[in-house]
Design a protein around this motif. Structure first.
Motif, PDB file in Angstrom:
ATOM      1  N   GLY A  43     -62.519   9.388 -31.530  1.00  0.00           N
ATOM      2  CA  GLY A  43     -63.837   9.041 -31.006  1.00  0.00           C
ATOM      3  C   GLY A  43     -63.813   8.610 -29.560  1.00  0.00           C
ATOM      4  N   PHE A  44     -62.724   8.896 -28.856  1.00  0.00           N
ATOM      5  CA  PHE A  44     -62.536   8.416 -27.482  1.00  0.00           C
ATOM      6  C   PHE A  44     -63.634   8.901 -26.530  1.00  0.00           C
ATOM      7  CE2 PHE A  44     -60.412   9.155 -23.290  1.00  0.00           C
ATOM      8  CZ  PHE A  44     -60.124   7.833 -22.965  1.00  0.00           C
ATOM      9  N   TYR A  49     -47.420  19.374 -31.572  1.00  0.00           N
ATOM     10  CA  TYR A  49     -48.424  19.092 -30.558  1.00  0.00           C
ATOM     11  C   TYR A  49     -48.372  17.616 -30.186  1.00  0.00           C
ATOM     12  CZ  TYR A  49     -51.682  16.816 -33.870  1.00  0.00           C
ATOM     13  OH  TYR A  49     -52.265  15.954 -34.767  1.00  0.00           O
ATOM     14  N   THR A  50     -48.869  17.299 -29.001  1.00  0.00           N
ATOM     15  CA  THR A  50     -49.140  15.930 -28.584  1.00  0.00           C
ATOM     16  C   THR A  50     -50.635  15.834 -28.305  1.00  0.00           C
ATOM     17  OG1 THR A  50     -48.802  16.387 -26.230  1.00  0.00           O
ATOM     18  CG2 THR A  50     -46.867  15.751 -27.510  1.00  0.00           C
ATOM     19  N   ALA A  51     -51.198  14.650 -28.485  1.00  0.00           N
ATOM     20  CA  ALA A  51     -52.626  14.419 -28.223  1.00  0.00           C
ATOM     21  C   ALA A  51     -52.747  13.117 -27.445  1.00  0.00           C
ATOM     22  CB  ALA A  51     -53.410  14.348 -29.527  1.00  0.00           C
ATOM     23  N   VAL A  52     -53.390  13.150 -26.265  1.00  0.00           N
ATOM     24  CA  VAL A  52     -53.480  11.966 -25.422  1.00  0.00           C
ATOM     25  C   VAL A  52     -54.915  11.753 -24.959  1.00  0.00           C
ATOM     26  CG1 VAL A  52     -52.893  13.293 -23.331  1.00  0.00           C
ATOM     27  CG2 VAL A  52     -52.545  10.807 -23.362  1.00  0.00           C
ATOM     28  N   ASN A  53     -55.308  10.489 -24.875  1.00  0.00           N
ATOM     29  CA  ASN A  53     -56.594  10.094 -24.283  1.00  0.00           C
ATOM     30  C   ASN A  53     -56.343   9.589 -22.866  1.00  0.00           C
ATOM     31  OD1 ASN A  53     -57.046   8.558 -27.429  1.00  0.00           O
ATOM     32  ND2 ASN A  53     -58.123  10.427 -26.809  1.00  0.00           N
ATOM     33  N   ILE A  54     -57.135  10.082 -21.892  1.00  0.00           N
ATOM     34  CA  ILE A  54     -57.003   9.663 -20.502  1.00  0.00           C
ATOM     35  C   ILE A  54     -58.311   8.987 -20.088  1.00  0.00           C
ATOM     36  CG2 ILE A  54     -56.459  10.384 -18.151  1.00  0.00           C
ATOM     37  CD1 ILE A  54     -55.308  12.966 -19.324  1.00  0.00           C
ATOM     38  N   ASP A  55     -58.225   7.743 -19.663  1.00  0.00           N
ATOM     39  CA  ASP A  55     -59.406   6.998 -19.230  1.00  0.00           C
ATOM     40  C   ASP A  55     -59.355   6.845 -17.713  1.00  0.00           C
ATOM     41  OD1 ASP A  55     -61.455   5.248 -18.678  1.00  0.00           O
ATOM     42  OD2 ASP A  55     -61.080   3.976 -20.431  1.00  0.00           O
ATOM     43  N   GLY A  56     -60.192   7.612 -17.019  1.00  0.00           N
ATOM     44  CA  GLY A  56     -60.187   7.591 -15.567  1.00  0.00           C
ATOM     45  C   GLY A  56     -60.680   6.305 -14.961  1.00  0.00           C
ATOM     46  N   HIS A  96     -60.109  14.671 -12.126  1.00  0.00           N
ATOM     47  CA  HIS A  96     -61.495  14.668 -12.600  1.00  0.00           C
ATOM     48  C   HIS A  96     -61.785  13.371 -13.352  1.00  0.00           C
ATOM     49  CE1 HIS A  96     -63.000  18.507 -11.382  1.00  0.00           C
ATOM     50  NE2 HIS A  96     -63.986  18.471 -12.244  1.00  0.00           N
ATOM     51  N   ALA A  97     -60.867  12.986 -14.207  1.00  0.00           N
ATOM     52  CA  ALA A  97     -61.058  11.761 -14.966  1.00  0.00           C
ATOM     53  C   ALA A  97     -61.108  10.551 -14.041  1.00  0.00           C
ATOM     54  CB  ALA A  97     -59.928  11.601 -15.983  1.00  0.00           C
ATOM     55  N   ASP A  98     -60.281  10.575 -12.986  1.00  0.00           N
ATOM     56  CA  ASP A  98     -60.197   9.450 -12.065  1.00  0.00           C
ATOM     57  C   ASP A  98     -61.405   9.407 -11.139  1.00  0.00           C
ATOM     58  OD1 ASP A  98     -59.307   7.332 -10.630  1.00  0.00           O
ATOM     59  OD2 ASP A  98     -57.550   8.304  -9.771  1.00  0.00           O
ATOM     60  N   ASN A  99     -61.672  10.525 -10.437  1.00  0.00           N
ATOM     61  CA  ASN A  99     -62.706  10.536  -9.408  1.00  0.00           C
ATOM     62  C   ASN A  99     -64.114  10.411  -9.980  1.00  0.00           C
ATOM     63  OD1 ASN A  99     -60.664  10.874  -7.611  1.00  0.00           O
ATOM     64  ND2 ASN A  99     -60.892  13.085  -7.452  1.00  0.00           N
ATOM     65  N   HIS A 100     -64.350  10.997 -11.130  1.00  0.00           N
ATOM     66  CA  HIS A 100     -65.695  11.006 -11.706  1.00  0.00           C
ATOM     67  C   HIS A 100     -65.839  10.025 -12.879  1.00  0.00           C
ATOM     68  CE1 HIS A 100     -66.637  14.507  -9.258  1.00  0.00           C
ATOM     69  NE2 HIS A 100     -65.478  15.003  -9.618  1.00  0.00           N
ATOM     70  N   GLN A 101     -64.812   9.205 -13.075  1.00  0.00           N
ATOM     71  CA  GLN A 101     -64.810   8.222 -14.156  1.00  0.00           C
ATOM     72  C   GLN A 101     -65.111   8.872 -15.502  1.00  0.00           C
ATOM     73  OE1 GLN A 101     -67.410   4.971 -12.978  1.00  0.00           O
ATOM     74  NE2 GLN A 101     -65.839   4.131 -11.638  1.00  0.00           N
ATOM     75  N   LEU A 102     -64.523  10.040 -15.687  1.00  0.00           N
ATOM     76  CA  LEU A 102     -64.679  10.723 -16.969  1.00  0.00           C
ATOM     77  C   LEU A 102     -63.528  10.381 -17.892  1.00  0.00           C
ATOM     78  CD1 LEU A 102     -65.685  14.297 -15.751  1.00  0.00           C
ATOM     79  CD2 LEU A 102     -67.185  12.558 -16.704  1.00  0.00           C
ATOM     80  N   LYS A 103     -63.746  10.601 -19.148  1.00  0.00           N
ATOM     81  CA  LYS A 103     -62.674  10.486 -20.128  1.00  0.00           C
ATOM     82  C   LYS A 103     -62.259  11.895 -20.558  1.00  0.00           C
ATOM     83  CE  LYS A 103     -63.932   5.961 -22.011  1.00  0.00           C
ATOM     84  NZ  LYS A 103     -64.290   5.189 -23.242  1.00  0.00           N
ATOM     85  N   VAL A 104     -60.969  12.085 -20.751  1.00  0.00           N
ATOM     86  CA  VAL A 104     -60.441  13.398 -21.103  1.00  0.00           C
ATOM     87  C   VAL A 104     -59.465  13.245 -22.256  1.00  0.00           C
ATOM     88  CG1 VAL A 104     -59.217  15.449 -20.267  1.00  0.00           C
ATOM     89  CG2 VAL A 104     -60.615  14.104 -18.695  1.00  0.00           C
TER      90      VAL A 104
END
Length: 600
Positions: free
Chosen positions: A343-344, A392-399, A486-494
């Protein structure tokens, strides 16, 4: 002293060859006093004491840790070798070829020697291949040697491709040129391997013996083994005694570990005995590598990628000369970790763990506590029993919370929550040039309050996969950078899923099958509030022409999510509905040369 000469391939090269010999003689004469001083020192000391401390330190660092007599051979106290030394030399010889220099109408002008230094690039002398036209009309002939019955083996003729890559320099007397991936009779260039080039100085010391693999006078492949002592090292050059002849120009000069330390290029005329030669001269590999690095900015993007692959290989070899450091981790260390969060991306965009095809599901590694998912800080991994690598690996990135954490001491860990027999460790990665490629990139989960711990978590053997020497890292890393920026500059989550493609015909090394392809699926919420799921494949397969297999440089493609599912047996459920190229026949396989080529 042997009477060696450089190749006199064609009249236009006569002046160039004579100039190089005069310059070599001048260097030799200028160093006469210092050379005599070195020779006197070696009577009472060993090469490790005579050479500089920095060079001596690197020389000992690249010794095989299990070779207990290596230092004794350097200092001249022992000439015993393990029998595998001969096999290692034979393996190294595969990458050495005869160069048949031709003109535009096919006339043979002479012969030289060359050797592969990457899966696509060949190194020889400038006076062998003076310009791109000479390379275009000439042939690289591999396997031109005698068998056990002293009969010639059939040679494999490869054409060169200077239009793809060609760099030459008269001063350092080298030419680096691309070679076609397939010979005229269907053999693959990859079959002959290549000789990695190490950047640092100190691969061999004054007073140490060297070996040379060559095509003397254009004859079948020959070798001089440890009859050749280094007498001097000065600036960009190494002087040594060796048995070489015309046609030996462009030969690799090896130390006892079969590491290339110089490119043979000239004989030094004896000033006191006309027609005789006082020594041989080679161009130091460290000087050639430095020159190439300085040329990168002037190259095209494709050429930079080819050279980047070489530089990565050099860095990998340099790094892997040290023994792999393995740490221990307590099971308590993982208590309470939830790993990848479905649900990230928000309540409206749940992205669950993928499912598996039934035949793949039985190969999943079970945890002692039950289930198959290994949870770390901000990422999770599912492992394969048979391949001992991650499915597989699965990662959440919080910009909004990314942090800059130093890499640290590069210590790697087995995960104690699964049996060690299902993990690939030092037995695969030690004492070779294989890159322990992070699947979850080190920077991606490093955010929030547990950033330091997340950084450390990425250094688990469960999170790395051995990468082929010709794996093109530049575009793959650009892709990850683009997503992270993209995650960093636009404060998106990926959310990003990554893994290898397991094929039954993957290369076997030390009992492990090495994946030849890798995939990635990236999921984000766009500015319009809709979900975007894009998939990427880095492969040698030519997806646009759909041929069986094309040996050569890796390419990165944007592909439908459904294609990753078909290749891996991993099922992403509803993500296919949010794939911008799903069902678009015109872009079923889109080459990604930079981030702007991505369709989000």
């Amino acid at each position: 002293m042997s009477t060696i000469r450089t190749d006199r391939l064609q009249p236009a090269n006569e002046a160039l060859v004579e100039m190089q010999q005069r310059q070599a003689l001048n260097r030799y004469l200028e160093r006469t006093g210092e050379r005599e001083h070195i020779a006197e020192e070696l009577k009472s000391k060993n090469p490790l004491e005579v050479d500089t401390p920095e060079r001596a330190a690197f020389r000992t660092a690249i010794l095989a840790p299990r070779d207990g007599l290596a230092v004794e051979r350097i200092i001249g106290n022992n000439d015993l070798f393990p029998i595998a030394y001969l096999q290692a030399g034979l393996n190294a010889s595969k990458a050495v070829c005869r160069i048949e220099v031709r003109d535009r109408v096919g006339r043979v002008l002479g012969h030289g020697t060359g050797f592969l230094v990457s899966p696509t690039l060949l190194l020889t002398n400038n006076h062998v291949l003076e310009n791109a036209d000479a390379a275009l009309y000439s042939l690289a002939q591999f396997n031109y040697e005698l068998d056990l019955t002293l009969r010639e083996r059939p040679a494999a003729n490869f054409r060169m491709e200077p239009n793809r890559f060609f760099i030459t320099d008269v001063g350092l007397d080298f030419t680096l040129v691309a070679v076609e991936p397939q010979s005229t009779d269907g053999l693959h260039l990859n079959d002959f391997g290549y000789l990695p080039l190490l950047r640092p100085s100190g691969k061999a010391l004054v007073g140490e013996y060297v070996s040379i693999i060559q095509h003397p006078a254009g004859a079948p492949k020959a070798i001089t083994i440890r009859e050749n002592k280094i007498t001097d090292i000065v600036d960009d050059y190494i002087h040594y005694s060796a048995d070489t002849k015309e046609g030996s120009s462009g030969s690799p000069v090896f130390n006892d570990e079969w590491i290339v330390l110089a490119l043979h290029h000239a004989g030094i005329p004896d000033p006191d005995q006309p027609g005789e030669y006082a020594a041989n001269e080679g161009i130091r590999i460290s000087s050639i590598v430095q020159y190439l690095i300085e040329q990168q900015a002037s190259l095209t993007q494709e050429q930079q990628m080819m050279l980047d692959g070489m530089i990565q290989d050099w860095r990998t070899v340099e790094h892997e000369t040290a023994q792999l450091t393995v740490g221990e981790m307590s099971k308590d260390r993982y208590a309470g970790l939830t790993g990848y969060e479905p649900g990230f991306l928000g309540a409206a965009h749940c992205v669950p763990h993928p499912a598996f095809r039934s035949d793949v599901e039985q190969d999943l590694v079970p945890l002692e506590s039950g289930g198959h998912v290994l949870n770390y800080n901000h990422f999770s991994i599912v492992m394969s029993k048979t391949r001992r690598l991650a499915y597989y690996t699965a990662v959440n990135i919080d910009g909004t919370q990314l942090k800059n954490v130093r890499r640290g001491k590069d210590q790697w860990y087995f995960d104690p929550r699964i049996e060690q027999k299902f993990q690939s460790g030092p037995e695969l990665y030690s004492d070779n040039a294989l890159d322990r490629g992070h699947l979850v990139r080190r920077r991606d989960p490093v955010w929030g309050d547990n950033a330091e711990q997340a950084n450390e978590d990425t250094f688990h053997f469960t999170n790395c996969s051995p990468q082929h020497a010709n794996f093109n890292q530049k575009i793959w890393l650009q892709l990850e950078d683009y997503l992270l920026e993209h995650a960093d500059n636009h404060q998106l989550k990926v959310s990003v899923f990554t893994g290898p493609v397991f094929r039954t015909d993957d290369m076997v090394y030390r009992g492990f099958q090495i994946p030849a392809e890798f995939w990635k699926v990236a999921v984000m919420v766009k500015s319009d509030g809709n979900l975007s799921a894009t998939a990427y494949l880095q492969t040698q397969k030519n997806l646009i022409q759909d041929v069986e297999f094309a040996y050569g440089a890796y390419k990165t493609y944007q592909v439908p999510v459904a294609q990753v599912e078909a290749l891996t047996g991993i099922q992403f459920g509803e993500l296919k509905q949010h794939d911008p190229i799903n069902g678009l026949e015109a872009v079923m396989s889109r080459v990604i040369e930079n981030a702007k080529d991505m369709i989000l």
